[in-house]
Every structure is written in C-alpha cells, then in structure tokens.
Design an enzyme around this catalytic site. Sequence first.
Site, mmCIF file in Angstrom:
data_model
loop_
_atom_site.group_PDB
_atom_site.id
_atom_site.type_symbol
_atom_site.label_atom_id
_atom_site.label_comp_id
_atom_site.label_asym_id
_atom_site.label_seq_id
_atom_site.Cartn_x
_atom_site.Cartn_y
_atom_site.Cartn_z
ATOM 1 N N HIS A 56 1.482 -60.484 28.024
ATOM 2 C CA HIS A 56 0.502 -59.971 28.984
ATOM 3 C C HIS A 56 1.151 -58.804 29.726
ATOM 4 O O HIS A 56 1.411 -57.763 29.138
ATOM 5 C CB HIS A 56 0.081 -61.108 29.926
ATOM 6 C CG HIS A 56 -1.078 -60.788 30.814
ATOM 7 N ND1 HIS A 56 -1.880 -59.686 30.650
ATOM 8 C CD2 HIS A 56 -1.572 -61.443 31.911
ATOM 9 C CE1 HIS A 56 -2.823 -59.687 31.580
ATOM 10 N NE2 HIS A 56 -2.652 -60.725 32.365
ATOM 11 N N MET B 232 5.916 -54.493 20.142
ATOM 12 C CA MET B 232 5.306 -54.552 21.462
ATOM 13 C C MET B 232 4.507 -53.280 21.757
ATOM 14 O O MET B 232 4.880 -52.182 21.347
ATOM 15 C CB MET B 232 6.378 -54.748 22.532
ATOM 16 C CG MET B 232 7.188 -56.019 22.374
ATOM 17 S SD MET B 232 6.176 -57.518 22.243
ATOM 18 C CE MET B 232 5.364 -57.518 23.851
ATOM 19 N N PHE C 261 1.211 -52.857 20.992
ATOM 20 C CA PHE C 261 0.157 -52.565 20.018
ATOM 21 C C PHE C 261 -0.810 -53.735 19.913
ATOM 22 O O PHE C 261 -0.425 -54.898 20.022
ATOM 23 C CB PHE C 261 0.754 -52.269 18.644
ATOM 24 C CG PHE C 261 1.425 -50.933 18.567
ATOM 25 C CD1 PHE C 261 0.713 -49.802 18.207
ATOM 26 C CD2 PHE C 261 2.768 -50.802 18.888
ATOM 27 C CE1 PHE C 261 1.333 -48.563 18.150
ATOM 28 C CE2 PHE C 261 3.405 -49.583 18.836
ATOM 29 C CZ PHE C 261 2.681 -48.449 18.471
ATOM 30 N N HIS D 20 -4.901 -55.345 20.770
ATOM 31 C CA HIS D 20 -5.545 -55.859 21.974
ATOM 32 C C HIS D 20 -6.650 -56.810 21.569
ATOM 33 O O HIS D 20 -7.387 -56.548 20.604
ATOM 34 C CB HIS D 20 -6.116 -54.720 22.821
ATOM 35 C CG HIS D 20 -6.375 -55.098 24.248
ATOM 36 N ND1 HIS D 20 -7.475 -55.844 24.620
ATOM 37 C CD2 HIS D 20 -5.673 -54.863 25.377
ATOM 38 C CE1 HIS D 20 -7.434 -56.031 25.928
ATOM 39 N NE2 HIS D 20 -6.361 -55.458 26.411
ATOM 40 N N ASP E 185 0.010 -50.688 27.742
ATOM 41 C CA ASP E 185 1.433 -50.863 28.021
ATOM 42 C C ASP E 185 2.304 -49.867 27.259
ATOM 43 O O ASP E 185 3.409 -49.542 27.707
ATOM 44 C CB ASP E 185 1.873 -52.288 27.663
ATOM 45 C CG ASP E 185 1.215 -53.332 28.547
ATOM 46 O OD1 ASP E 185 1.232 -53.144 29.776
ATOM 47 O OD2 ASP E 185 0.686 -54.314 28.016
#
Length: 545
Positions: free
Chosen positions: A391, A426, A428, A430, A481
């Site tokens: 998250h 990390m 990539f 959703h 992110d």
Amino acid sequence: MDGITLRPGGAVDAGALARLHRAARAAALPGLHERWTEAEVAAWLRAVPMAEAGGVLVATDPAGGILGYLARDRTVDEVLHLYVAPGRQRRGVGTCLLRAAQREAGPRGLALFCLRRNHGARAFYERHGFRPTAHREDPSANEEGEPDVRYCWAPPTGSDDRSHRMSESTNEPTIHKGLVGVYADVSAVSKVMPETNSLTYRGYAVQDLAETCSFEEVAYLLWEGELPTARQLEAFRAETAAEREISPALHRVIREFPKDAHPMDAIRTAVSFMGLEDPETADVSHDAQYRKAKRLFARIPTAIGAAYRVSKGLDPVAPDPRHSFAENAFHLIQGRVPPPEVLKAFDVSMILYAEHTFNASTYTARLVTSSGADMHGAITAGIASLKGPLHGGANEAVMHMLKEIGDPKIAREWLQSRFDHKALVMGFGHRVYKSGDSRVPTMKKYAERMAEVVGDRTWMAISRELADEMLTKKNIHPNLDFPAGPAYYLMGFDIPLFTPIFVASRITGWSAHVLEQAADNRLIRPLSWYTGPEQRPVPPMSERG
C-alpha cells in the site's frame, strides 16, 4: 434506528413542524432569506402533504419529542421537505425518514429539489443513492435566486436487501479474496470515472485540481464538498495554521522513541498520543470529529518533523503559522523553505495522494469508525495499514529499487532477472486502474521537473527504462508510487519519510471517510467460510498426541 420512532404527522403537528422547519434551515444555511412565515408553513403543511394519508412522517424520540419530519407528495413520489431538528443531525434521524420513504416509493423511485449551496444536504442525499439530474427551470421559485438541483433515486432491481446473507446450507459460497469486486458501501468523496479513467474528488478530476489548486483548497473540498471561496480559504488556513503546535508532553514522548524506529511507527504512535491528550477524543459527534480532523491535519507534519529530527540528533523546529502547508512541511523536516518549483511539486504530490476511494487504509479507518470509535483511533489504524509495502510503503520500495539498479544502462537487464525469478517489481499495477493510473502523468511531469531543478536525471532515466519495459513485456502500467518515490528523493527527503509524507496528505481523505461513515453508520461485520475441523470432543491430556 435505535430510539427513533416514526409515525404519521397530523394537523396537530403543523405548528411544531413549522418551527422545526425554520430552525433547521437557519442552522444549515445561516443568512438565508425566508419567504414564508411559520404560520404560512404550518398552513401549507396542513393543506398539502397532511391532506393525504401518509403524506408526512414524523420521527420522535422515546419521550415523544419531535426529532425531524419528512413531507412528500405520494401521487408523484416527490419529497417536499426533510428536516431534522438542530442538534439532532447525524444521529440517523434523516436516514430513518428517508429510508422509510424509499421503501414505500413506487417503481419510478423518488425525486426532490435541494438548494444548490446546501452542500451538507446534497452529500446526504448522494450517500443514499440520489443523483443530480437537472435544475429547476425557474430560479425565482426559491430563496437563493438560482436554480435548485433536482435529485432522483431509483429503487434497486431485484432484492432490496443490500447485505448478502449466508444460508444454513452446506453449499460453499463465492469467496471474494481481498473483497475484489465487492461494493461495500456508497460514498460521495471520490470516484474513478471509467469514461475518462480519471480519479475525481467530489466530482473534480484530480489532475485538474493538482494543476490549479493548493493542497489546502483540496483538503477543504474533501471535507466540505465544495471548493472554498477566497474568504473561506483564508479562514481555513488561519484556523489550521494556529493548530500546528504539538504539546510539550508529546515532544518528550518523541524524544524517547528508539532512534532507529521507522518514521511510520513514530507517527502512528504520535497520533495515538494526540488522542490521549485531545479534550474531545470521546466526543464522536460530527462537529467534534471534524475539529479533530483539522487538528490532525495541522499537527501531523509537526510530529513527523520532530520525530525525524530527533532521530538524527537535531532539535525539532517550531511550526511557522505564516507558512503554507507545503512551506511548513519543508521547514519542519529540513529546516528550510525550498524554491517555488519544489513547493509546487510537493503540493501536487499532496493533492494526488489525498484520497483514493475504498483503498486498504481508508477502508480500515471506516471499519474502525463503524464500531463507534473516535477519530484518532480510526486514523491510527489507517496509518498502520498504510505502512504495508503493498500500500503506502510502495513509494519507499520504489526508491530502494532505483538505487539498487543505479544505472539506466542495466535497468532492462535487472528487470529481466526479476521476471526470470517471478519477483515483484514495486510501483507497477493497480487494483482499480487497468489502463494506467490517472495520477501518474501529472506526478511524472513534476518528478521530471525536480530532476531538472536538482540536476540529477539518473533516477528518472532508470524509471523510464523500467516503465517502457514493463509495458512492452507485461502490459503493466506504473502507479502513483513509481514517480512519487524519486520525486521525494530529489526534494531532499530521506526514503523512510516517504510514507509519513503520504500520511500528511491522506489524513484528509481518511477523515472525510470517517465523517461519512459515521453519518450513516452500520457496524461492518462480514462473514467467513469456515474450513477447519468439524466439531469434536476435547480429549483428556493422557490421550493427546
């Protein structure tokens, strides 16, 4: 709802309902010019809705006191009045009245008109499935001199029970791991619009808000439902800036934190301690919860800055009420205010991170709220959820990944090794977006600007290589992110601070959902399908294994 009784309203109630009508409108819309006297409202109630059986529903408390009423025209399924006595709002009275009308509505549903600037009422109706469809053609027909908003509600097709109930049969149910595809509730805070693939806050596309608004404006929007006027923004900034100081007791507690504690653990503990100190902690009324939300919005950056600086052997910096939110954040953490282009990039990131429907931490905060818990408890739980690397912690993991690669020339080779080992990459993918996170292009633009400002293009060059290869080989797009991680690093923030900065933003969305959940609450208590042993006798110690 507990303690609320509904009964038909009669002519004998007209005077009391007219007084409630006047008081409720004055409380909701101060300064509104009333065109009708109480006597005229009472006469209208007797002559129009009360002339029809069931035309008026009155909500009463156990002592018979009137809590609110709903007037309707049952011939056309239109709600004419729905008013709750001042001081009784957000206690389920309006919900009880409206649901009764919805249950009794015909197949065409219900319609009503609402004053345009009565944002609280509009949000209430939207939470209960009403959608704006048009405006009253004659603006002179109301007190504002501008068209009312027409809302309509259609009854659901099939069963009207929104709660899935397990039967006592042995048929195994469909299990939705991670609640994938499950609509747990309604919300008027944000939505991903499938037609435009845009995340919207209260109807505004987030990329438009990021380009044209400050973070303070967006915080106000998430809580109030509309963007502030210049005067409202000035008052909001003054109110929250005056609340930025944290207590000497909290400063002492922060100094006792382990020096190697993760900043997320520090801010989680600090927020919980704020709940111990807050004089309104136990008051879960809407107004008290809203005041606590604004205090948390103001103080969380101060706590983040204090904990970070103490962990580095530095003295905390006092907040400056003259600074904007973005200026103050840098001042508290780095002891400086950077150039405007850096502040703008930071403000954009705050807006993009502020809210995102029923994500894991938001749903955690709503779940905690559903038990009747206070604002600080819900936000503390939300922070704990956000720390997880799947998250909020993903922006930290992204920057660690970029530093591990170190050189754009080996980025594709590094990525292929991850593919070969079926390892997670990390930043990539959703759960909601399948054709790209709508927030990424805006954040990427400002991350690229940060690279130009700082003069270090390494991290964005590696990012471009990874993004191109992931799309080509796996057809997977980056999420927010991915550009936010290097953007924060280029702003001069240490990697462990990335997720606490996320907290400083998401407090706005979390608290908006806490307020929304409490306004129409039902304890969240899902079912599970048991897969353990069948019932069996307890063996004596001598017979155990």
